[in-house]
Write a protein that holds these residues in place. Structure first.
Motif, PDB file in Angstrom:
ATOM      1  N   TRP A 112       0.835  -1.199   0.000  1.00  0.00           N
ATOM      2  CA  TRP A 112       0.000   0.000   0.000  1.00  0.00           C
ATOM      3  C   TRP A 112       0.871   1.251   0.000  1.00  0.00           C
ATOM      4  CZ3 TRP A 112      -1.217   4.347   2.812  1.00  0.00           C
ATOM      5  CH2 TRP A 112      -2.475   4.913   2.597  1.00  0.00           C
ATOM      6  N   MET A 113       1.935   1.262   0.794  1.00  0.00           N
ATOM      7  CA  MET A 113       2.810   2.424   0.847  1.00  0.00           C
ATOM      8  C   MET A 113       3.605   2.573  -0.440  1.00  0.00           C
ATOM      9  SD  MET A 113       4.195   2.170   4.793  1.00  0.00           S
ATOM     10  CE  MET A 113       5.516   3.321   4.441  1.00  0.00           C
ATOM     11  N   ALA A 114       4.082   1.479  -0.994  1.00  0.00           N
ATOM     12  CA  ALA A 114       4.875   1.567  -2.216  1.00  0.00           C
ATOM     13  C   ALA A 114       4.053   2.093  -3.380  1.00  0.00           C
ATOM     14  CB  ALA A 114       5.455   0.199  -2.562  1.00  0.00           C
ATOM     15  N   ALA A 115       2.780   1.748  -3.433  1.00  0.00           N
ATOM     16  CA  ALA A 115       1.937   2.249  -4.506  1.00  0.00           C
ATOM     17  C   ALA A 115       1.747   3.752  -4.410  1.00  0.00           C
ATOM     18  CB  ALA A 115       0.580   1.546  -4.478  1.00  0.00           C
ATOM     19  N   ASP A 128       8.148   5.286   1.553  1.00  0.00           N
ATOM     20  CA  ASP A 128       9.067   4.283   2.077  1.00  0.00           C
ATOM     21  C   ASP A 128       9.627   4.800   3.392  1.00  0.00           C
ATOM     22  OD1 ASP A 128      12.084   5.359   1.528  1.00  0.00           O
ATOM     23  OD2 ASP A 128      10.718   6.010  -0.072  1.00  0.00           O
ATOM     24  N   VAL A 129      10.072   3.888   4.239  1.00  0.00           N
ATOM     25  CA  VAL A 129      10.508   4.233   5.589  1.00  0.00           C
ATOM     26  C   VAL A 129      11.906   3.683   5.818  1.00  0.00           C
ATOM     27  CG1 VAL A 129       9.444   2.162   6.577  1.00  0.00           C
ATOM     28  CG2 VAL A 129       9.871   4.144   8.029  1.00  0.00           C
ATOM     29  N   GLU A 130      12.700   4.442   6.565  1.00  0.00           N
ATOM     30  CA  GLU A 130      14.068   4.038   6.941  1.00  0.00           C
ATOM     31  C   GLU A 130      14.279   4.373   8.412  1.00  0.00           C
ATOM     32  OE1 GLU A 130      16.282   2.404   5.353  1.00  0.00           O
ATOM     33  OE2 GLU A 130      15.530   2.437   3.288  1.00  0.00           O
ATOM     34  N   ILE A 131      14.951   3.472   9.114  1.00  0.00           N
ATOM     35  CA  ILE A 131      15.340   3.722  10.501  1.00  0.00           C
ATOM     36  C   ILE A 131      16.738   4.321  10.495  1.00  0.00           C
ATOM     37  CG2 ILE A 131      15.745   2.683  12.759  1.00  0.00           C
ATOM     38  CD1 ILE A 131      13.801   0.503  12.045  1.00  0.00           C
TER      39      ILE A 131
END
Length: 508
Positions: A490-493, A497-500
């Motif tokens: 769902w997020m990629a569409a 994107d998320v990074e720590i």
């Protein structure tokens, strides 16, 4: 001591054998063929009361298409060569069950062919509704009444009612009694709007700046009026506090040397089911996103959004793509199988490559939510609340879904579509341990991922939706969907994107 049932009476799953009572059938005598009755029946039609108008020119198997048209299906598409008559009756019963239809009225029932009144009576039994047959002819309805009451056995007895055996109660009433039993509804002072036909939800918010989240609030302060900014700032601060609470609930996933995969799954469900997917307008979704980005950054989590990859009007693509208007178009679909798999694909923005592993026990009976496995390492067994006492079996195991976690809420305006397909699977004899999506031509077989993908593509093409996550190969161009496909997140569409971040600022 615990008693056991004899082998002949034991069943693998009680849900696979629902009880079907026989409902009373009422034959309404309208010998004078009242010309005003047609208008009265039109006024009686509601979502829980349908009026079937049989086509006078039809074959012996075409009545089901008239039933589907009365249920709101597209008249130009109901007679599909892909569907058999038996499957069409199951779909009609499933749609009417999910709509909670209480009355089925058949106009000019004296034109029904032999066997059709009994088929309608069985349909009324399956959906637990009352059947009303309007007999607009001076001919005697005794033969039809005997056929319904004797469950069809009178046809072998010369049309006479047998003396014994199972039967169904049939009542013959006059038109005046029919008017008393089904009175006209009170006149409405105004017609309610459809859920997607209200005034523009963005009217409460002005045009918002397109800058990134570090400068979003400062730019809004410079460009917006004072009272408008105060309202936006309150929404922004409230959303940031909720995002901070979300991070505190999942702080163990931010420990050193942890990959962002598990956090991304949780954040994916949080944005889809609670914050962005449920936003009332795209501008409100943009405010929430900027606040969530700022709150996550203070906790060492970088949530990036690339609006340029979405083309113009990028905030419009932040909310759910399963709108009430799309659900209304899907309700005109005859096949509950096609409508349900399309609902899940649009809501999750995911290819149906794992939907074939869904069990009936993973679906809420009312269609409000579903359960999906959560862990990427191994298969997980998740059961619905009402099935917690059933024994675990090896074949009940499902593979992992990377794009969702645990209990996944579904929009309330799509619940009846999911419930309709569950009712269809119940009619196929599927209990809680059977697959939710089966082969439409052979319910004993599981649906393949490729077949489900083709069904979604064909249904989306009919309703005018372009599922970019199902594009084959690589999409050329800069508009929505550019790049490798399919997208299964769902997020990629939405190009999220998320990074720590580490203490030194570099991503782990």
């Amino acid at each position: 001591m615990t008693d056991t049932l004899p082998d002949a009476e034991q069943t693998e799953d009680p849900a696979a054998q629902p009880a079907v009572p026989r409902r009373t059938v009422r034959v309404v005598i309208d010998a004078g063929d009242d010309p005003n009755l047609n208008r009265r029946l039109a006024a009686l039609e509601t979502t829980t009361r349908i009026v079937i108008r049989p086509n006078p020119v039809r074959s012996t198997t075409d009545l089901v298409w008239d039933v589907l048209a009365a249920a709101g299906k597209n008249p130009a598409a109901v007679h599909s060569p892909r569907m058999s008559v038996a499957d069409a009756w199951k779909d009609a019963a499933a749609w009417l069950t999910s709509a909670r239809v209480t009355d089925v009225i058949v106009e000019r029932a004296h034109r029904l062919l032999p066997g059709e009144p009994l088929a309608l009576a069985r349909l009324a039994d399956a959906i637990d509704a009352d059947l009303w047959l309007i007999w607009s002819s001076p001919t005697d309805p005794t033969r039809t009444c005997n056929s319904i009451e004797s469950l069809g056995r009178s046809r072998r007895n010369g049309g006479r009612l047998p003396h014994s055996g199972p039967h169904r109660e049939v009542r013959v009433i006059g038109i005046s009694i029919f008017h008393d039993l089904l009175p006209l509804p009170a006149p409405a002072h105004h017609q309610p709007l459809h859920p997607d036909e209200h005034a523009d939800p963005d009217a409460d918010w002005p045009a918002l700046p397109t800058v990134d989240f570090p400068l979003f609030l400062a730019t809004c302060r410079r460009r917006l009026a004072g009272d408008t900014f105060d309202q936006l700032n309150l929404t922004y601060r409230t959303e940031a506090q909720r995002a901070d609470e979300f991070v505190r609930r999942h702080r163990h996933e931010l420990t050193p040397h942890r990959t962002p995969g598990e956090l991304q799954r949780q954040l994916n469900a949080y944005l889809r089911d609670e914050r962005l997917g449920t936003a009332a307008s795209p501008r409100l979704a943009l405010i929430r996103l900027r606040a969530i980005q700022a709150a996550l950054l203070t906790r060492g989590v970088l949530l990036r959004w690339q609006p340029a990859a979405l083309g113009p009007a990028a905030p419009d693509k932040l909310t759910t793509w399963l709108t009430p208007g799309i659900c209304r178009a899907l309700r005109a679909t005859v096949s509950t199988h096609a409508a349900a798999v399309t609902v899940l694909s649009l809501h999750l923005t995911a290819a149906p490559d794992r939907f074939s592993h869904l069990l009936c026990r993973n679906i809420d009976e009312a269609g409000g939510y579903l359960y999906l496995p959560t862990f990427a390492d191994h298969a997980v067994y998740l059961r619905a609340d009402w099935a917690d006492q059933l024994d675990r079996r090896d074949e009940d195991e499902c593979p992992s879904y990377a794009h969702t976690t645990g209990k996944t809420l579904l929009p309330p305006y799509a619940a009846d579509i999911i419930a309709a397909h569950l009712a269809h699977r119940r009619a196929d004899g599927a209990g809680t341990r059977r697959r939710f999506f089966a082969d439409p031509k052979n319910p004993e077989l599981e649906a393949t991922d490729r077949a489900l993908t083709e069904v979604v593509l064909r249904t989306c093409r009919r309703i005018g939706v372009d599922p970019i996550w199902l594009h084959r190969g690589s999409c050329q161009g800069t508009q929505l969907g550019a790049g490798p496909a399919p997208l299964t997140d769902w997020m990629a569409a939405r190009r999220l994107d998320v990074e720590i971040l580490s203490d030194q600022g570099a991503t782990l």
